[in-house]
Scaffold this active site. Structure first.
Site, PDB file in Angstrom:
ATOM      1  N   ASP A  43     -33.509  -0.089  20.017  1.00  0.00           N
ATOM      2  CA  ASP A  43     -34.052   0.726  18.932  1.00  0.00           C
ATOM      3  C   ASP A  43     -35.072   1.711  19.479  1.00  0.00           C
ATOM      4  O   ASP A  43     -36.260   1.416  19.492  1.00  0.00           O
ATOM      5  CB  ASP A  43     -34.693  -0.205  17.896  1.00  0.00           C
ATOM      6  N   ASP A 100     -39.081   7.390  20.295  1.00  0.00           N
ATOM      7  CA  ASP A 100     -40.322   6.650  20.043  1.00  0.00           C
ATOM      8  C   ASP A 100     -39.982   5.203  19.704  1.00  0.00           C
ATOM      9  O   ASP A 100     -38.866   4.891  19.257  1.00  0.00           O
ATOM     10  CB  ASP A 100     -41.141   7.292  18.932  1.00  0.00           C
ATOM     11  N   HIS A 115     -38.207  -4.503  16.801  1.00  0.00           N
ATOM     12  CA  HIS A 115     -39.563  -4.564  16.219  1.00  0.00           C
ATOM     13  C   HIS A 115     -40.286  -5.863  16.550  1.00  0.00           C
ATOM     14  O   HIS A 115     -41.455  -6.015  16.191  1.00  0.00           O
ATOM     15  CB  HIS A 115     -39.551  -4.362  14.695  1.00  0.00           C
ATOM     16  N   HIS A 117     -33.682   8.268  18.379  1.00  0.00           N
ATOM     17  CA  HIS A 117     -35.122   8.525  18.520  1.00  0.00           C
ATOM     18  C   HIS A 117     -35.628   7.832  19.773  1.00  0.00           C
ATOM     19  O   HIS A 117     -35.166   6.754  20.138  1.00  0.00           O
ATOM     20  CB  HIS A 117     -35.918   8.094  17.279  1.00  0.00           C
ATOM     21  N   GLU A 126     -40.044   8.466  14.552  1.00  0.00           N
ATOM     22  CA  GLU A 126     -39.313   7.755  13.494  1.00  0.00           C
ATOM     23  C   GLU A 126     -40.006   6.469  13.090  1.00  0.00           C
ATOM     24  O   GLU A 126     -40.086   6.123  11.912  1.00  0.00           O
ATOM     25  CB  GLU A 126     -37.878   7.475  13.970  1.00  0.00           C
ATOM     26  N   GLU A 127     -40.503   5.721  14.072  1.00  0.00           N
ATOM     27  CA  GLU A 127     -41.087   4.412  13.773  1.00  0.00           C
ATOM     28  C   GLU A 127     -42.393   4.507  12.988  1.00  0.00           C
ATOM     29  O   GLU A 127     -42.792   3.557  12.327  1.00  0.00           O
ATOM     30  CB  GLU A 127     -41.326   3.631  15.073  1.00  0.00           C
TER      31      GLU A 127
END
Length: 454
Positions: free
Chosen positions: A123, A92, A423, A90, A156-157
């Site tokens: 990520d 995003d 994150h 992903h 996705e996030e």
């Protein structure tokens, strides 16, 4: 073709990969237009699509998902009769949080102490580069032995389910014999790991209203119901004294039977301050891989700076609940909402709105694809055997794939090992891990193709 040839090719491609990751990280592709312009995600999607076209992919398309996001799809046909492998990543990313807390700008890929720093570096923009490197290495050494589909998600996030709904409406698009999800990570740098389980997730927005408007705390405080105080009580009810998650009716005592996670290692990985205890009970692996976990993601209330002496009329919070394998996210959402309503004090008006949800996932690690991956990891990580671990995070798309294609084998690998700090501020990727996992994925595709020839 020799193992050395693949490794040498990937090594030679690493400068190009760094330059491309620099370009991709520069897009502030947070899939929330309230935080960043939608054009940032659109530009990232266009970049991914162009990268696929440059590699010879056919039918490349920037799709329009029901949630407004833009997944990117492409097909690279393989030899006649070869199996089809779907590669997932992903583009995003999570918001950068406090940009001032980053040692270097979050959207500028920066090398420091042997790692590349930037939001999405691990990520999961790095995961897309991992797929490209593996395919480029195979093309330079005899060709890609399987048909490859690539899908790169754009939300996705946020957990808004755009790609899941699109895939359900177009089930033929992503059909494959095996799926490689490039969005997890090794248990530790240098220790090759596949992820066997994922916790699901639900997010709810909680709003408490008690007054028509704020009141002077001196004139009305002590009798006027404080919405912020009510919210604090609700949130506190979601944890026991030891910090364990306590949602009425939700089981929270399951045990993890796989790879152990030493408490000292976890404290180091999580950067827990000296003297501060871990929360919950059971082993660390029990707590982060096998049991539910509630987290308060944010609270709407007056900041300390500029606060006035007022009784608050309204307060709100965003609450996340991680749902372990074996439990249903829909039922967990119902239980969480019921718990919040039951524990609302003083007759305050409460609103609970679901804003995201995804089911937990458990892989079949006895499948032939896992045998092919284990052999590949021994090549990518000489002297190391493949380990199997859980993952506390959620990838809702996995369950959609499992439901749509029950015969497909699903493997989870990636670059988000503990040092990556995904994150959080100062997210980074290990270029050595990117190189080794790219070699691993290339050999996996070779091994998987051979297993179908026999």
């Amino acid at each position: 073709m020799t193992a050395n040839a693949i490794a040498e090719t990937v090594a030679s491609l690493m400068p190009r990969a760094r330059a491309e990751l620099t370009e991709l990280v520069a897009f502030r592709s947070v899939a929330d237009p309230a935080q960043f312009p939608k054009s940032e995600c659109e530009a990232a999607a266009a970049w991914v699509a162009e990268a696929l076209r440059a590699e010879g992919f056919q039918d490349v398309a920037v799709l329009e998902a029901p949630d407004g996001s833009q997944p990117v799809y492409g097909l690279l046909p393989g030899p006649e009769g070869a199996p089809t492998v779907l590669l997932y990543a992903h583009y995003d990313v999570q918001p950068p949080l406090d940009e001032a807390a980053w040692q270097t700008p979050p959207f500028e890929l920066t090398e420091r102490d042997g790692r590349w720093y930037g939001r999405g570096a691990a990520d999961c923009k790095g995961g897309f580069l991992m797929h490209l490197l593996a395919l480029r290495a195979l093309k330079a050494n005899g060709g890609v032995p399987v048909s490859v589909k690539v899908i790169v998600e754009g939300s996705e996030e946020q957990g808004t389910g755009g790609l899941e709904r699109y895939a359900e409406a177009h089930p033929e698009l992503l059909a494959a014999d095996t799926v490689v999800i490039g969005d997890t990570g090794n248990f530790r740098v240098g220790l090759p790991t596949v992820t066997a389980t994922l916790r699901g997730m639900t997010m709810v927005r909680v709003r408490v209203d008690t007054l028509e408007g704020n009141l002077h705390s001196g004139q009305f405080g002590g009798a006027a119901p404080d919405a912020l105080a009510a919210l604090i009580r609700i949130l506190d009810s979601l944890r026991a004294e030891d910090g364990s998650t306590t949602v009425d009716g939700l089981a929270a005592e399951a045990d993890w039977t796989g790879l152990d996670y030493a408490e000292a290692d976890f404290r180091k990985d999580a950067k827990v301050l000296d003297g501060v205890a871990l929360i919950g009970r059971g082993s660390v692996a029990d707590r982060i891989w096998a049991r539910p976990a509630v987290t308060v993601l944010g609270i709407d209330c007056p900041p300390v700076v500029g606060a006035t002496p007022s009784v608050q009329a309204t307060a709100a919070a965003l609450v996340s609940l991680r749902v372990p394998p074996g439990q249903d996210a829909v039922e967990a959402t119902r239980l969480l909402s019921t718990h919040i309503e039951k524990h609302t004090p003083w007759g305050a008006r409460i609103t609970v709105e679901q804003v995201g949800q995804g089911q937990p996932f458990r892989a079949d690690t006895s499948s032939p694809a896992y045998t092919a991956m284990a052999e590949a990891m021994r090549v990518g990580y000489p002297g190391e055997d493949m380990q199997t671990a859980g993952q506390g995070g959620s990838i809702p798309f996995c369950n959609t794939l499992a439901a749509l294609y029950p015969e497909a084998e699903i493997l989870l690998i990636g670059l988000s090992e503990p040092e990556a700090q995904i994150h959080a501020v100062n997210e980074s990727v290990s270029p050595e891990e990117l190189e080794r996992l790219s070699v691993t994925e290339a050999h996996f595709l070779l091994n998987y193709a051979r297993s179908h020839q026999g």
